[in-house]
Design an enzyme around this catalytic site. Structure first.
Site, PDB file in Angstrom:
ATOM      1  N   SER A 197      18.665   9.154  38.515  1.00 49.61           N
ATOM      2  CA  SER A 197      18.429   8.325  39.755  1.00 49.61           C
ATOM      3  C   SER A 197      19.271   7.105  39.632  1.00 49.61           C
ATOM      4  O   SER A 197      20.521   7.395  39.933  1.00 49.61           O
ATOM      5  CB  SER A 197      16.827   7.970  39.809  1.00 49.61           C
ATOM      6  N   ASP A 241      14.993  13.920  43.103  1.00 45.46           N
ATOM      7  CA  ASP A 241      15.223  13.141  41.953  1.00 45.46           C
ATOM      8  C   ASP A 241      14.856  13.367  40.517  1.00 45.46           C
ATOM      9  O   ASP A 241      13.891  14.068  40.205  1.00 45.46           O
ATOM     10  CB  ASP A 241      14.193  11.826  42.294  1.00 45.46           C
TER      11      ASP A 241
END
Length: 351
Positions: free
Chosen positions: A85, A197
């Site tokens: 991320s 993610d």
């Protein structure tokens, strides 16, 4: 011309002495030169390869810049970079060749509009194409395999829930996939799969750094911890929910790191880009506190490598013992004409 009568007795005496020596008389035995045994050549232990595993945390990811700045300032040069991320954004820039000061300059110049492109009717709030383009611009359009340091971006395959580690291909696209918070970003389509993610399955990608060849992994954990407070925003609620789901999994992976750095950024909101300077400073502060431990653990690993290397040193060959009679023959005048077969064999086998 004939030798004179006066010299003839002296010449005859010399010849007689020589014949006596050849017939079995002992000559003066010279002192043999000392045997010099060279120590075995031992290669020095291989250099310890340091890797950094940069975790996810949205705007708190600016702390990674402070961490890298203090590592470099204290003589540590990470050679392997993995990111999840927000960690993949900073990690990509660092792996491309930027140092911490260059990344800090870019962080202060960043405008949120450069990385957010809203799309309210396509399954997510943010498409992520702007983020992809921004990252590719920052890394000079390099693919992952063209990076100056080995780099991996970790994402989650939506169809299966499997962890996917991107080590090839479009850098910006891999970072976009790694950063696509479910419900906030559109899932990224790569090939026939959708990706979201990486924090869902690997909040701090220690294993990815090991996979890239890191011997010593410094993990940076900036994930939110459940504090009993309501985050107070949609993005905050989603981010904290993901963190709670992956918290136990993250703890297991963090246990496989050599050192874990935890900047105090829990009070910084996931969308609070105005706090970027504070996040960087917290990264610096947390890293400075861990420098003694990093040095100690690296020294322990180096000592262990030296000991392991020493255990593999080959034993010097045992000198060949020569029979005393053979040694005696070796220094006798005229022995070249009559050395025993046994002594010949011993001489041939001598080193």
């Amino acid at each position: 011309m004939k030798p004179s009568t006066a010299l003839r007795p002296l010449l005859l005496a010399s010849i007689a002495a020589l014949l006596a020596a050849c017939g079995g008389g002992e000559a003066v035995k010279p002192t043999p030169p000392p045997v010099v045994v060279a120590p075995p050549v031992v290669a020095p232990p291989a250099k310890i390869r340091i890797g950094v595993a940069l975790g996810g945390g949205a705007a708190k990811g600016f702390a990674h810049i402070g961490v890298i700045k203090m590592l470099e300032a204290n003589g540590f040069q990470p050679e392997v970079v993995s990111g999840t991320s927000a960690g993949s954004v900073v990690g990509a820039m660092y792996a491309s060749g930027m140092d911490a000061f260059a990344m800090q300059k870019q962080a202060f110049a960043l405008d949120e509009t450069q990385i957010r492109d809203y799309s309210l009717f396509s399954g997510g709030v943010v498409k992520g194409q702007k983020l992809q383009d921004y990252v590719n611009q920052q890394v000079g359009q390099k693919t992952i395999q063209q990076m100056r340091k080995p780099f991996a971006a970790v994402a989650t395959q939506l169809e299966t829930g499997d962890r996917t580690v991107f080590v090839r291909g479009n850098t910006g696209q891999a970072v976009r996939a790694s950063s696509s918070i479910p419900g906030v970003f559109e899932p990224v389509v790569i090939g026939k799969y959708h990706y979201v993610d990486g924090g869902v399955v690997s909040p701090v990608p220690v294993d990815a750094a090991r996979m890239l060849g890191a011997d010593f992994v410094i993990a940076v954990d900036i994930s939110s911890k459940a504090s009993g407070k309501n985050p107070g925003s949609v993005l905050g609620n989603i981010n904290q929910s993901i963190t709670i789901m992956g918290q136990r999994l993250g703890q297991q992976e963090l246990a496989r790191a050599d050192v874990v750095i935890r900047p105090s950024v829990n009070e910084i909101g996931p969308a609070d880009f105005e706090q970027r300077n504070n996040a960087i400073m917290e990264g610096e502060r947390a890293t400075l506190a861990m420098i003694p431990q990093i040095r100690q653990k690296l020294a322990q690993m180096q000592r262990a490598r030296v000991a392991a290397q020493a255990a593999k040193v080959p034993v010097a060959p045992t000198p060949v013992k020569v029979d005393p009679e053979c040694e005696k023959q070796g220094f006798r005048i005229g022995s070249l004409f009559g050395r025993d077969d046994k002594c010949e064999a011993a001489q041939a086998s001598a080193p």
